[in-house]
Design an enzyme around this catalytic site. Sequence first.
Site, PDB file in Angstrom:
ATOM      1  N   ASP A 550      19.472  17.670   8.387  1.00 30.49           N
ATOM      2  CA  ASP A 550      20.723  17.334   9.056  1.00 30.49           C
ATOM      3  C   ASP A 550      21.507  18.575   9.438  1.00 30.49           C
ATOM      4  O   ASP A 550      22.309  18.578  10.375  1.00 30.49           O
ATOM      5  CB  ASP A 550      21.590  16.433   8.158  1.00 30.49           C
ATOM      6  CG  ASP A 550      21.973  17.127   6.866  1.00 30.49           C
ATOM      7  OD1 ASP A 550      21.079  17.651   6.187  1.00 30.49           O
ATOM      8  OD2 ASP A 550      23.175  17.154   6.554  1.00 30.49           O
ATOM      9  N   GLN A 552      19.953  21.397  10.348  1.00 28.05           N
ATOM     10  CA  GLN A 552      19.213  22.062  11.421  1.00 28.05           C
ATOM     11  C   GLN A 552      19.566  21.496  12.792  1.00 28.05           C
ATOM     12  O   GLN A 552      19.403  22.168  13.803  1.00 28.05           O
ATOM     13  CB  GLN A 552      17.706  21.914  11.179  1.00 28.05           C
ATOM     14  CG  GLN A 552      17.208  22.621   9.936  1.00 28.05           C
ATOM     15  CD  GLN A 552      15.742  22.328   9.670  1.00 28.05           C
ATOM     16  OE1 GLN A 552      14.979  22.088  10.591  1.00 28.05           O
ATOM     17  NE2 GLN A 552      15.357  22.338   8.402  1.00 28.05           N
ATOM     18  N   CYS A 553      20.027  20.260  12.842  1.00 26.27           N
ATOM     19  CA  CYS A 553      20.408  19.624  14.096  1.00 26.27           C
ATOM     20  C   CYS A 553      21.932  19.495  14.155  1.00 26.27           C
ATOM     21  O   CYS A 553      22.585  19.329  13.121  1.00 26.27           O
ATOM     22  CB  CYS A 553      19.786  18.229  14.209  1.00 26.27           C
ATOM     23  SG  CYS A 553      17.976  18.232  14.130  1.00 26.27           S
ATOM     24  N   THR A 554      22.460  19.579  15.349  1.00 21.07           N
ATOM     25  CA  THR A 554      23.891  19.392  15.532  1.00 21.07           C
ATOM     26  C   THR A 554      24.172  17.895  15.513  1.00 21.07           C
ATOM     27  O   THR A 554      23.914  17.188  16.495  1.00 21.07           O
ATOM     28  CB  THR A 554      24.358  20.008  16.860  1.00 21.07           C
ATOM     29  OG1 THR A 554      23.979  21.374  16.898  1.00 21.07           O
ATOM     30  CG2 THR A 554      25.858  19.893  17.015  1.00 21.07           C
ATOM     31  N   VAL A 555      24.670  17.405  14.407  1.00 16.54           N
ATOM     32  CA  VAL A 555      24.896  15.978  14.234  1.00 16.54           C
ATOM     33  C   VAL A 555      26.326  15.663  14.628  1.00 16.54           C
ATOM     34  O   VAL A 555      27.275  16.013  13.927  1.00 16.54           O
ATOM     35  CB  VAL A 555      24.632  15.534  12.785  1.00 16.54           C
ATOM     36  CG1 VAL A 555      24.865  14.032  12.630  1.00 16.54           C
ATOM     37  CG2 VAL A 555      23.215  15.895  12.363  1.00 16.54           C
TER      38      VAL A 555
END
Length: 694
Positions: A550, A552-555
């Site tokens: 979570d 590593q990704c732009t949530v």
Amino acid sequence: MLLQFHPWASAVEAPFWQVLTQRKMDVFQLDDTHKPILGYYATGQQVRVPGRDTSVALPARFCLGTGAFSDESVSEHHNSTSRIPAFMFPAPGIVKNTNTIEDFKSIDKTALFKMTVDQIWDDITSGRSLQDPSTLNRFLLVTFADLKKFKFFYWFAFPALQADPAWTATAMEDITSVWSSAQVDSLRQQINQYRQTQPISQSGFFLVKETNDVFSVARLQDWDEFYAECDESQVTVGFADPSALDSHPGWPLRNLLALIHYQRKMTKVRILCFREIAGKQDMTASKLFTAQVPSYVPVTACPKAVGWEKNAQGKLGPRLADLAPLMDPARLADTAVDLNLKLMRWRLLPDLQLEKVQETRCLLLGAGTLGCYVARSLLGWGVRNITFVDNAKVSFSNPVRQPLFEFEDCLEGGKDKASTAAASLRKVYPGVNAVGHAFSIPMPGHPVSPQLHESVQKDIAKLEELFQSHDVIFLLMDSRESRWLPTVLGAKMKKIVINAALGFDTFLVMRHGIGQDREHQRSRGDPPLGCYFCNDVVAPTDSLSDRTLDQQCTVTRPGLSAIASASAVELMVSLRHHPDGVRAPADKEDSEGDREENTAGGQSSALGLLPHQIRGFLSRFKNLLISGQAYDRCTACSDVVLEAYEKQRYEFLFKVFEDAKHLEDVTGLTKMKEESENLDMEWDDEDDEAMEDM
């Protein structure tokens, strides 16, 4: 026989409609009052039919070209001369461009026609047409420009006064059957000399006198002196004849005869229909005939007139020019983009500087979700130069959130994001100069191995070069430390830097200040604005290693990036409109949330408020406008950092890449923290002593 005339055939050049479009968008806007315009025509021409020993007369073409509208920056004489092609003759007129097709259909054409006729009659009765014979060719053009579909509805009127009684004429004779070749050549030389020495407004009408086989040519206004010792039989009036028919002179003769009848009270006059082969010194196609009326009848009121042009079906009605099929699709896109923007300027924002925005060179660091949406918003503002920098590949999770990518871009490991985003922009709008560069931006706390030093130096040099060649830099990356080097470069080069960062349901959009900017402080008195790092007392360091999925990704909420990106672009456009540019002060909100413009140091933007930071909260659908000052120990824009970068450059940068705490040492944050810790310890000792006393 009754004298009949060859009517005009309008021939509007396609570039004229482009000029009209530009005038409509940039000058006329919603102003539908009539404007002066200049047409032109040539003498009549005949062309041979291939394979046959016959010739066909071409229509009497009345032309409008790119020079139809006047240039007020030059003199009228030079203006008229330069606005029509060589070997052509001028015709002044007016154009009334309506705002809607309903206005075009319902306009009082009779009143407009009568206004033009009255002007011609006034020119004749006042003698103005003797001074400027081109006024005999006055015309009227009514138009409606459908700029979305590139269709132009138009109707010409070429008013001609009707004689009562009507003129009759002898048969038209070839000039070569009346005068010898030597006489014709002599006359041609005189006419050429006349045209070269007189204003172009005089060129289409002239007087001819023959004395002992010697010709001379003069202006209409010189009639009395020129024909002082001549009788009426020696009077010859010439005009540039657009007709090529053997039996009918051209339309300009109608008003010329009205002028001769009124001013000279003549009932009989010989007419020279001057027809030349342009550029070949050949006027042998010219005609001679005598026009006459039974008797002189004084005219006190304006005569009746005719002159509305018939359409392609031979009926009185407007014509249609549909240019869309003929236009380059890329040019159509250009015009359409400009149309939407210029419409904003007509009533809502007359001070909108569209050209300044359009010419802005934008550098987008990051071609992800923010980068894609920022680029599309820039296109909406007509920005023509957009450059992407990103070292990532398109992944399968990208296309649904990043509108410049498609599923095919993810295959075979994914295409480079930067170049793919640029190519997609060019597909959306071919007129954009979009390019992409795939390289990494070095970051604090991310050590660089010695064998990669040379490669990283090239990346830094490339980034510096891109900063120099662009006006606005957007920071659209997904980590804090990746924004550090661009922030340093922006402050050092005093560039406009717009920063956008996302949380789950919050966003930050801000414009960077340019460091301490003491020159600005001295001139304005207000504190300089800070950058993205000015509120921090710790250096940016590695936040990318050892992250969960979570992280590593732009949530974020899906709509948040579009909102933040649009805000970033609008902030940039507002800043470009401020007279102080990158040094513009920040507009704020008062304690109740009502917006206040901070105009203490200068003008606000033409687009309204110009904040320093916008902090958005999607969960509350609320934005806050915040202003932050530059920090003299900032790890990115403080004087000490900028001086270290300028003097040591790569040595300084690689130390920062190796250990971000080097920034804290350079800026004095390390010492400040130590002093703070010592202060805390002293307070702890005092507290211990107090406890013992109790």
